[in-house]
Design an enzyme around this catalytic site. Structure first.
Site, mmCIF file in Angstrom:
data_model
loop_
_atom_site.group_PDB
_atom_site.id
_atom_site.type_symbol
_atom_site.label_atom_id
_atom_site.label_comp_id
_atom_site.label_asym_id
_atom_site.label_seq_id
_atom_site.Cartn_x
_atom_site.Cartn_y
_atom_site.Cartn_z
ATOM 1 N N ARG A 71 0.409 -2.403 2.413
ATOM 2 C CA ARG A 71 0.695 -1.029 2.850
ATOM 3 C C ARG A 71 0.048 -0.742 4.203
ATOM 4 N NH1 ARG A 71 -0.585 3.779 -1.218
ATOM 5 N NH2 ARG A 71 -2.707 3.310 -0.620
ATOM 6 N N ARG A 84 -7.769 11.145 26.879
ATOM 7 C CA ARG A 84 -6.835 11.886 26.027
ATOM 8 C C ARG A 84 -5.502 12.145 26.722
ATOM 9 N NH1 ARG A 84 -4.770 16.628 24.552
ATOM 10 N NH2 ARG A 84 -4.594 17.081 22.323
ATOM 11 N N HIS A 124 -1.141 12.158 25.230
ATOM 12 C CA HIS A 124 -0.330 11.905 24.037
ATOM 13 C C HIS A 124 0.267 10.491 23.961
ATOM 14 C CE1 HIS A 124 -0.706 16.176 23.302
ATOM 15 N NE2 HIS A 124 0.090 16.144 22.269
ATOM 16 N N LYS A 141 -2.446 24.853 15.501
ATOM 17 C CA LYS A 141 -2.715 23.875 16.573
ATOM 18 C C LYS A 141 -3.708 22.840 16.045
ATOM 19 C CE LYS A 141 -3.461 23.770 21.575
ATOM 20 N NZ LYS A 141 -2.258 23.019 21.942
ATOM 21 N N GLU A 157 11.020 22.840 19.354
ATOM 22 C CA GLU A 157 10.250 22.879 20.599
ATOM 23 C C GLU A 157 10.168 21.458 21.138
ATOM 24 O OE1 GLU A 157 6.151 24.029 19.805
ATOM 25 O OE2 GLU A 157 6.222 23.104 17.831
ATOM 26 N N LEU A 189 4.697 26.002 17.540
ATOM 27 C CA LEU A 189 3.383 26.519 17.922
ATOM 28 C C LEU A 189 3.607 27.750 18.805
ATOM 29 C CD1 LEU A 189 0.285 25.860 17.841
ATOM 30 C CD2 LEU A 189 0.606 24.923 20.120
#
Ligand code: PLP
Length: 293
Positions: free
Chosen positions: A52, A100, A102, A148, A181, A206
């Site tokens: 898994r 950081r 995405h 958020k 969105e 959001l």
């Protein structure tokens, strides 16, 4: 008794063990995990857990997943160091530490591997003897987009899918065909009559701070804003499409998949709103606008 943990190549006391604050597990919940029962010092159903785990790592596209043999060696050493007979082995693998952002950080970043163990397993004797109570709740996992949360793995995966085809963002569509969105921005269209349309607040999006600001700026400019759901077809046929967000401000959209929006140039209304947003930014005098209450 001192408990040991394994973190990225080191066995350390649990109190000293730490991960980077740039770790994507911490920043985005961009990771997968397993919990394995330990009985008589043996991992129970380890094969199933490893299968898994490998499946989970493949599904979230880790470029360099650790091998199951390496994980087994680490787990065995951790169980030995902690002298666990009956307990729990926790394994977390995430996409590693990187500034950081995405999208995936790239193949040069190694996965973070964290393992801990704990003594004790299972419900209490009373719970087993008496049975336990349940409460019915709506299954809302991954459906509370109005919060958020740092649980951003779905956003990460969709943003990466967009980036992989050279797109700036992903346009997200609900199973009912309505647009929600983008992965990190709100979506707007301008209809044939020149009205602005954006999805109403609710569980599906959001509530963007920029969305609210742009609504106010549009109202100041005498434009009509309608909060309404709209379909992908309506977006593709719109006079203009744009995004709003804290870091994107007002950003015109000119293409969605293979469809060019209107004449393929940033729309007049989106550009006007971007100018108004820029003016709103510029109206902030240095150090005078820290109002939070
Ligand atoms: N929607 C999502 C999913 C977001 O992550 C963001 C911002 O990160 C937005 C919309 C835009 O919100 P805001 O204008 O507050 O940045």
């Amino acid at each position: 008794m001192t408990r040991f943990a394994y973190v990225n190549g080191r066995y350390e006391t649990q109190s000293a063990a730490s991960v980077s604050i740039e770790d994507r597990g911490y920043q985005f919940a961009d990771g997968v995990y397993e919990v394995v029962a330990l009985w008589n010092g043996c991992p129970i159903d380890l094969l199933g857990h490893m299968d898994r785990l490998e499946r989970s790592m493949a599904e979230v596209q880790f470029p360099n997943p650790p091998s199951r043999m390496a994980l087994k060696v680490i787990a065995r050493e951790l169980v030995r160091l902690n002298r666990i007979r009956t307990g729990i082995l926790y394994i977390q693998i995430n996409r590693g530490a990187a500034p950081r952002n995405h999208p995936f950080p790239g193949d040069h970043i190694n996965c973070s591997v964290v393992m801990t163990v704990r003594h004790g397993l299972g419900p209490s004797d009373t719970e087993i003897e008496n049975g336990v109570a349940l409460k019915v709740e709506e299954d809302q996992r991954w459906r509370r987009r109005d919060i958020k949360t740092i649980g951003l793995l779905p956003n990460v995966l969709t943003k990466q899918a967009a980036k992989s085809v050279g797109a700036f963002e992903a346009l997200l569509v609900n199973p009912d065909g309505t647009v929600t969105e983008a992965s990190a921005a709100n979506v707007w269209l301008v209809d044939a009559g020149g009205d602005l349309v954006t999805r109403p607040l609710g569980l599906d999006i959001l509530g963007g701070i920029t969305r609210a600001r742009v609504m106010a700026l549009a109202a100041d400019a005498g434009r009509k804003v309608r909060e309404a759901t709209f379909t992908l077809d309506q977006v593709l046929a719109a006079r203009e499409v744009f995004l709003t967000g804290t870091t994107t401000f007002v950003l015109p959209v000119t293409k969605i998949d293979h469809t060019v929006i209107a004449n393929g140039h940033p729309g007049e209304i989106a550009c006007d709103l971007r100018d108004r947003y820029q003016a709103f930014l510029n109206a902030h005098e240095p150090d005078t606008s820290w109002h939070v209450g």
